[in-house]
Design a protein around this motif. Structure first.
Motif, PDB file in Angstrom:
ATOM      1  N   TYR A 184      13.081   4.398  -1.197  1.00  0.00           N
ATOM      2  CA  TYR A 184      11.817   4.913  -0.677  1.00  0.00           C
ATOM      3  C   TYR A 184      10.708   3.864  -0.773  1.00  0.00           C
ATOM      4  O   TYR A 184       9.893   3.730   0.150  1.00  0.00           O
ATOM      5  N   GLU A 185      10.693   3.111  -1.871  1.00  0.00           N
ATOM      6  CA  GLU A 185       9.705   2.033  -2.008  1.00  0.00           C
ATOM      7  C   GLU A 185       9.903   0.982  -0.921  1.00  0.00           C
ATOM      8  O   GLU A 185       8.927   0.509  -0.314  1.00  0.00           O
ATOM      9  N   ALA A 186      11.153   0.617  -0.682  1.00  0.00           N
ATOM     10  CA  ALA A 186      11.432  -0.433   0.297  1.00  0.00           C
ATOM     11  C   ALA A 186      11.064   0.005   1.709  1.00  0.00           C
ATOM     12  O   ALA A 186      10.555  -0.802   2.508  1.00  0.00           O
ATOM     13  N   ILE A 187      11.323   1.264   2.049  1.00  0.00           N
ATOM     14  CA  ILE A 187      10.953   1.751   3.387  1.00  0.00           C
ATOM     15  C   ILE A 187       9.446   1.671   3.577  1.00  0.00           C
ATOM     16  O   ILE A 187       8.950   1.158   4.595  1.00  0.00           O
ATOM     17  N   THR A 188       8.692   2.178   2.590  1.00  0.00           N
ATOM     18  CA  THR A 188       7.228   2.233   2.703  1.00  0.00           C
ATOM     19  C   THR A 188       6.599   0.860   2.668  1.00  0.00           C
ATOM     20  O   THR A 188       5.692   0.564   3.456  1.00  0.00           O
ATOM     21  N   GLU A 189       7.076   0.014   1.762  1.00  0.00           N
ATOM     22  CA  GLU A 189       6.375  -1.235   1.474  1.00  0.00           C
ATOM     23  C   GLU A 189       6.918  -2.444   2.217  1.00  0.00           C
ATOM     24  O   GLU A 189       6.220  -3.449   2.359  1.00  0.00           O
ATOM     25  N   THR A 190       8.165  -2.359   2.718  1.00  0.00           N
ATOM     26  CA  THR A 190       8.767  -3.523   3.387  1.00  0.00           C
ATOM     27  C   THR A 190       9.224  -3.213   4.804  1.00  0.00           C
ATOM     28  O   THR A 190       8.783  -3.866   5.760  1.00  0.00           O
ATOM     29  N   TYR A 191      10.110  -2.241   4.977  1.00  0.00           N
ATOM     30  CA  TYR A 191      10.760  -2.060   6.275  1.00  0.00           C
ATOM     31  C   TYR A 191       9.785  -1.573   7.344  1.00  0.00           C
ATOM     32  O   TYR A 191       9.775  -2.093   8.475  1.00  0.00           O
ATOM     33  N   ILE A 192       8.948  -0.593   7.016  1.00  0.00           N
ATOM     34  CA  ILE A 192       7.964  -0.123   7.997  1.00  0.00           C
ATOM     35  C   ILE A 192       6.910  -1.191   8.284  1.00  0.00           C
ATOM     36  O   ILE A 192       6.584  -1.426   9.459  1.00  0.00           O
ATOM     37  N   PRO A 193       6.358  -1.895   7.272  1.00  0.00           N
ATOM     38  CA  PRO A 193       5.454  -3.012   7.598  1.00  0.00           C
ATOM     39  C   PRO A 193       6.096  -4.073   8.491  1.00  0.00           C
ATOM     40  O   PRO A 193       5.434  -4.619   9.379  1.00  0.00           O
ATOM     41  N   LEU A 194       7.390  -4.380   8.296  1.00  0.00           N
ATOM     42  CA  LEU A 194       8.057  -5.350   9.171  1.00  0.00           C
ATOM     43  C   LEU A 194       8.114  -4.841  10.606  1.00  0.00           C
ATOM     44  O   LEU A 194       7.873  -5.596  11.565  1.00  0.00           O
ATOM     45  N   LEU A 195       8.449  -3.571  10.772  1.00  0.00           N
ATOM     46  CA  LEU A 195       8.456  -2.992  12.119  1.00  0.00           C
ATOM     47  C   LEU A 195       7.062  -3.038  12.735  1.00  0.00           C
ATOM     48  O   LEU A 195       6.912  -3.337  13.926  1.00  0.00           O
ATOM     49  N   ASN A 196       6.029  -2.765  11.948  1.00  0.00           N
ATOM     50  CA  ASN A 196       4.664  -2.769  12.473  1.00  0.00           C
ATOM     51  C   ASN A 196       4.226  -4.150  12.925  1.00  0.00           C
ATOM     52  O   ASN A 196       3.576  -4.292  13.975  1.00  0.00           O
ATOM     53  N   ILE A 197       4.577  -5.194  12.154  1.00  0.00           N
ATOM     54  CA  ILE A 197       4.146  -6.528  12.584  1.00  0.00           C
ATOM     55  C   ILE A 197       4.909  -6.968  13.828  1.00  0.00           C
ATOM     56  O   ILE A 197       4.334  -7.621  14.712  1.00  0.00           O
TER      57      ILE A 197
ATOM     58  N   TYR B 111      -4.296   5.593   3.872  1.00  0.00           N
ATOM     59  CA  TYR B 111      -4.059   5.209   5.277  1.00  0.00           C
ATOM     60  C   TYR B 111      -2.647   4.645   5.456  1.00  0.00           C
ATOM     61  O   TYR B 111      -1.935   5.006   6.409  1.00  0.00           O
ATOM     62  N   LEU B 112      -2.220   3.767   4.541  1.00  0.00           N
ATOM     63  CA  LEU B 112      -0.898   3.161   4.652  1.00  0.00           C
ATOM     64  C   LEU B 112       0.213   4.209   4.548  1.00  0.00           C
ATOM     65  O   LEU B 112       1.210   4.150   5.275  1.00  0.00           O
TER      66      LEU B 112
ATOM     67  N   ALA C  45      14.263  -9.630   1.942  1.00  0.00           N
ATOM     68  CA  ALA C  45      13.254  -8.930   2.733  1.00  0.00           C
ATOM     69  C   ALA C  45      12.247  -8.216   1.844  1.00  0.00           C
ATOM     70  O   ALA C  45      11.049  -8.150   2.165  1.00  0.00           O
ATOM     71  N   GLU C  46      12.713  -7.683   0.696  1.00  0.00           N
ATOM     72  CA  GLU C  46      11.834  -6.897  -0.162  1.00  0.00           C
ATOM     73  C   GLU C  46      10.729  -7.728  -0.810  1.00  0.00           C
ATOM     74  O   GLU C  46       9.776  -7.162  -1.363  1.00  0.00           O
ATOM     75  N   LEU C  47      10.833  -9.056  -0.741  1.00  0.00           N
ATOM     76  CA  LEU C  47       9.717  -9.889  -1.176  1.00  0.00           C
ATOM     77  C   LEU C  47       8.474  -9.567  -0.369  1.00  0.00           C
ATOM     78  O   LEU C  47       7.356  -9.549  -0.888  1.00  0.00           O
ATOM     79  N   PHE C  48       8.676  -9.291   0.922  1.00  0.00           N
ATOM     80  CA  PHE C  48       7.564  -9.103   1.851  1.00  0.00           C
ATOM     81  C   PHE C  48       7.093  -7.644   1.830  1.00  0.00           C
ATOM     82  O   PHE C  48       7.678  -6.773   2.468  1.00  0.00           O
ATOM     83  N   GLY C  49       6.029  -7.394   1.081  1.00  0.00           N
ATOM     84  CA  GLY C  49       5.457  -6.062   1.021  1.00  0.00           C
ATOM     85  C   GLY C  49       5.669  -5.399  -0.310  1.00  0.00           C
ATOM     86  O   GLY C  49       4.729  -4.863  -0.906  1.00  0.00           O
ATOM     87  N   HIS C  50       6.900  -5.384  -0.810  1.00  0.00           N
ATOM     88  CA  HIS C  50       7.170  -4.724  -2.093  1.00  0.00           C
ATOM     89  C   HIS C  50       6.700  -5.609  -3.247  1.00  0.00           C
ATOM     90  O   HIS C  50       5.782  -5.233  -3.989  1.00  0.00           O
ATOM     91  N   TRP C  51       7.311  -6.776  -3.406  1.00  0.00           N
ATOM     92  CA  TRP C  51       6.910  -7.672  -4.493  1.00  0.00           C
ATOM     93  C   TRP C  51       5.631  -8.429  -4.143  1.00  0.00           C
ATOM     94  O   TRP C  51       4.762  -8.611  -4.995  1.00  0.00           O
ATOM     95  N   TRP C  52       5.544  -8.878  -2.917  1.00  0.00           N
ATOM     96  CA  TRP C  52       4.370  -9.624  -2.450  1.00  0.00           C
ATOM     97  C   TRP C  52       3.684  -8.759  -1.401  1.00  0.00           C
ATOM     98  O   TRP C  52       4.079  -8.732  -0.251  1.00  0.00           O
ATOM     99  N   PHE C  53       2.670  -8.035  -1.824  1.00  0.00           N
ATOM    100  CA  PHE C  53       2.018  -7.041  -0.969  1.00  0.00           C
ATOM    101  C   PHE C  53       1.536  -7.648   0.342  1.00  0.00           C
ATOM    102  O   PHE C  53       1.617  -7.032   1.409  1.00  0.00           O
ATOM    103  N   GLU C  54       1.032  -8.868   0.281  1.00  0.00           N
ATOM    104  CA  GLU C  54       0.481  -9.530   1.471  1.00  0.00           C
ATOM    105  C   GLU C  54       1.556 -10.249   2.284  1.00  0.00           C
ATOM    106  O   GLU C  54       1.240 -10.878   3.310  1.00  0.00           O
ATOM    107  N   GLY C  55       2.811 -10.189   1.854  1.00  0.00           N
ATOM    108  CA  GLY C  55       3.879 -10.897   2.551  1.00  0.00           C
ATOM    109  C   GLY C  55       3.977 -10.578   4.031  1.00  0.00           C
ATOM    110  O   GLY C  55       4.097 -11.494   4.859  1.00  0.00           O
ATOM    111  N   PRO C  56       3.945  -9.296   4.439  1.00  0.00           N
ATOM    112  CA  PRO C  56       3.977  -8.996   5.874  1.00  0.00           C
ATOM    113  C   PRO C  56       2.781  -9.581   6.628  1.00  0.00           C
ATOM    114  O   PRO C  56       2.935 -10.034   7.771  1.00  0.00           O
ATOM    115  N   GLN C  57       1.586  -9.577   6.003  1.00  0.00           N
ATOM    116  CA  GLN C  57       0.418 -10.197   6.641  1.00  0.00           C
ATOM    117  C   GLN C  57       0.671 -11.690   6.835  1.00  0.00           C
ATOM    118  O   GLN C  57       0.376 -12.245   7.902  1.00  0.00           O
ATOM    119  N   TRP C  58       1.187 -12.336   5.789  1.00  0.00           N
ATOM    120  CA  TRP C  58       1.492 -13.765   5.874  1.00  0.00           C
ATOM    121  C   TRP C  58       2.480 -14.033   7.004  1.00  0.00           C
ATOM    122  O   TRP C  58       2.302 -14.965   7.800  1.00  0.00           O
TER     123      TRP C  58
END
Length: 542
Positions: free
Chosen positions: A32-45, A112-113, A350-363
């Motif tokens: 659930y953490e990975a979906i919210t914090e990594t996979y959905i942000p990747l789809l959004n970018i 919002y997120l 992949a979980e580095l981007f968003g889960h461990w590193w919150f700004e990873g998807p932005q980067w």
């Protein structure tokens, strides 16, 4: 005209965690953490970049165990309930912090997120985000690859037939979900030993990803190091991980995620707030990260200042520009000493981007946009596209290796977890023996056929490299040991019942419902012979 290429490769994997008996809620939260914090942000970018007309390429491994969980209706419903709880908690946080504007603003950001995640998951993709990744593959922006069935550590599996079962089951799962054959294969933990490539070749896999030293110590030594793939003698291309890009992103001391302006992962309200206030939102009442964090890294001491999203976003843009600057100089130099355009291979979890590193998807979004608009020295590419561009490559056998600590097998085979392997090896030998003995069965509804199929599932689940890794790293050790022993117990009980021709129908049915991974599995996969007569494809040069 670009001088070279960057191959960004994200490895998305989680062990199969699905409990129908109420156990394992804490472990299910990994998904659930990975979906919210990594996979959905990747789809959004990817959605935003595509709408802007950015011509990007990404490669994403979605492991078969992860794909199976994302495709599971029970886990989809549980994830929606998890999101509703997060939305409720974030609204309580907005109210609780009504007199502290900066914290309230952060609570509103999380609210919002979470609501955005609910929209993307439930309304846009109808509870199955695999549809989103499949869409971007069809748009030629994303290349999805696969891995071993349960991320089994292939060099430590005893027999070739059992390695083949891990590989073939992973490929079959990919074909069922994505409707085509995978081009690439992520070796679990990038762990390779000679012979695995023959199995990949037999299945039509074009390439896999290797550790850096796996390529640098190949036989013969590769002329271009890790900046061009090599073909193994069995005709599969091996791409080596670039050290510089890894260091810039992964390094605990020098990597971008450690910047003091970024969000602090380890300060979470699941630990910081009063237990009675937060316990409703904790699985089984156990304190854990709930994903709402109000502080930035600040420094190396325990003192932490409030997080500033605008400041962190500016830093992500700055780091994306720095990454591009370094790749420009690296590729300019390499292009002068190679007879082809170099490819810099940058694989990350992949979980580095968003889960461990919150700004990873932005980067990542800044990076891909800046590569497209702000420079012409290199472009992004997928490994299969590079092979299409340069089909002739040196033949060399990569060295036995992994991307784990010290570069070989020590993480997955050491004094803390070595007891596992004699039981796993005994089970795979038994599976092969019974697969041969019952190869004559044709009716897949036959209870013995079903029992043998479930034995195959239990063996694959026990082989997951995650359990040995968790035992070694001393995190959720009790859970990892429980999962290993439980699958081996299930396997052994079924094996005894098959051999004694006295099957417990209720026991089998319950296992089929709870450990329902790989619905298409056929135990006869353990009776398959590997095609050793693989011919080198036309166009491969020594």
């Amino acid at each position: 005209m670009s001088k070279g290429f960057l191959a960004l490769i994200l490895h998305a994997h989680l062990p199969f965690v699905r409990h129908t008996d109420g156990e394992g809620k804490l472990a299910e939260d990994w998904l659930y953490e990975a979906i919210t914090e990594t996979y959905i942000p990747l789809l959004n970018i990817m959605e935003r970049l595509h709408k802007k007309g950015v011509n990007f390429r990404l490669t994403l491994n979605i492991s078969p165990s992860l794909a199976s969980m994302l495709d599971d209706e029970l886990l989809q419903k549980r994830y929606l309930n998890h999101l509703e709880n997060l939305i409720e908690l974030s609204e309580k946080e907005i109210e609780r912090n009504s007199n502290t504007p900066r914290v309230k603003k952060l609570a509103e950001m999380y609210n919002y997120l979470f609501k955005e995640a609910r929209y993307v998951f439930h309304e846009k993709y109808k509870n199955n985000i695999l549809k989103g990744f499949k869409k971007f593959q069809e748009l030629n922006r994303l290349e999805i690859i696969t891995s071993a069935a349960t991320h089994g550590y292939l060099p430590l599996i005893l027999t070739e037939k059992a390695v083949n079962a891990q590989v073939a089951t992973g490929i079959n799962t990919y074909e069922r979900i994505f409707g085509q054959k995978p081009k690439g294969f992520w070796l679990p933990e990038c762990a390779f030993k000679p012979g695995i490539d023959a199995i990949l070749a037999d299945k039509g896999i074009r390439y896999f990803i290797s550790s850096t030293h796996g390529i640098l110590y190949a036989t013969p030594r590769p002329r271009y190091g890790v900046y061009s793939p090599v073909y193994t003698p069995n005709g599969v291309a091996a791409f080596g991980r670039d050290v510089e890009t890894s260091k810039q992103v992964w390094s605990a001391n020098e990597g971008y995620p450690g910047d003091f302006d970024y969000r602090e992962f380890y300060r979470d309200i699941g630990f910081d707030l009063d237990y009675d206030y937060i316990k409703k939102y904790l699985p089984d009442g156990i304190r854990k990260h709930v994903g709402i964090k109000y502080h930035r890294i600040t420094g190396k001491s325990d003192y932490k200042e409030l997080y500033d999203p605008d400041r962190a976003r500016e830093k992500a843009a700055e780091h994306a520009a720095n990454f591009i600057f370094n790749r420009q100089h690296q590729i300019k130099y390499l292009s002068q000493v190679m007879d082809r355009k170099p490819v810099v291979v940058a694989p990350y979890d992949a979980e580095l981007f968003g889960h461990w590193w919150f700004e990873g998807p932005q980067w990542l979004e800044f990076l891909l946009e800046k590569i497209h608009y702000d420079q012409e020295d290199f472009t992004t590419i997928t490994p299969s596209e590079y092979l299409d561009l340069y089909p002739r490559n040196q033949v060399a056998m990569p060295a036995e290796s992994s991307w784990g600590y010290k570069g070989y097998h020590e993480v997955w085979l050491n004094g803390s977890n070595d007891w596992v392997y004699r039981h796993l090896h005994e089970a795979e030998l038994k599976m092969i023996t019974l697969a041969d003995k019952y190869n004559h069965l044709e009716d897949k509804d036959n209870i013995f056929y079903r029992a043998l199929n479930q034995m195959a599932r239990e063996l694959l689940l026990a082989q997951s490299s995650d359990w040995a890794f968790i035992i070694k790293t001393n995190t959720m050790v009790e859970y990892a040991i429980m999962r290993t022993k439980k699958h081996l117990f299930n396997f052994r009980k079924l094996s005894n019942q098959v051999e004694g021709k006295n099957l417990d129908k209720d026991f089998l049915s319950n296992l089929e419902k709870s450990n329902n991974i790989f619905p298409e599995i056929d135990f006869k996969i353990y009776n398959q012979n590997i095609n050793k007569g693989w011919d080198l494809k036309e166009g491969i040069s020594g």
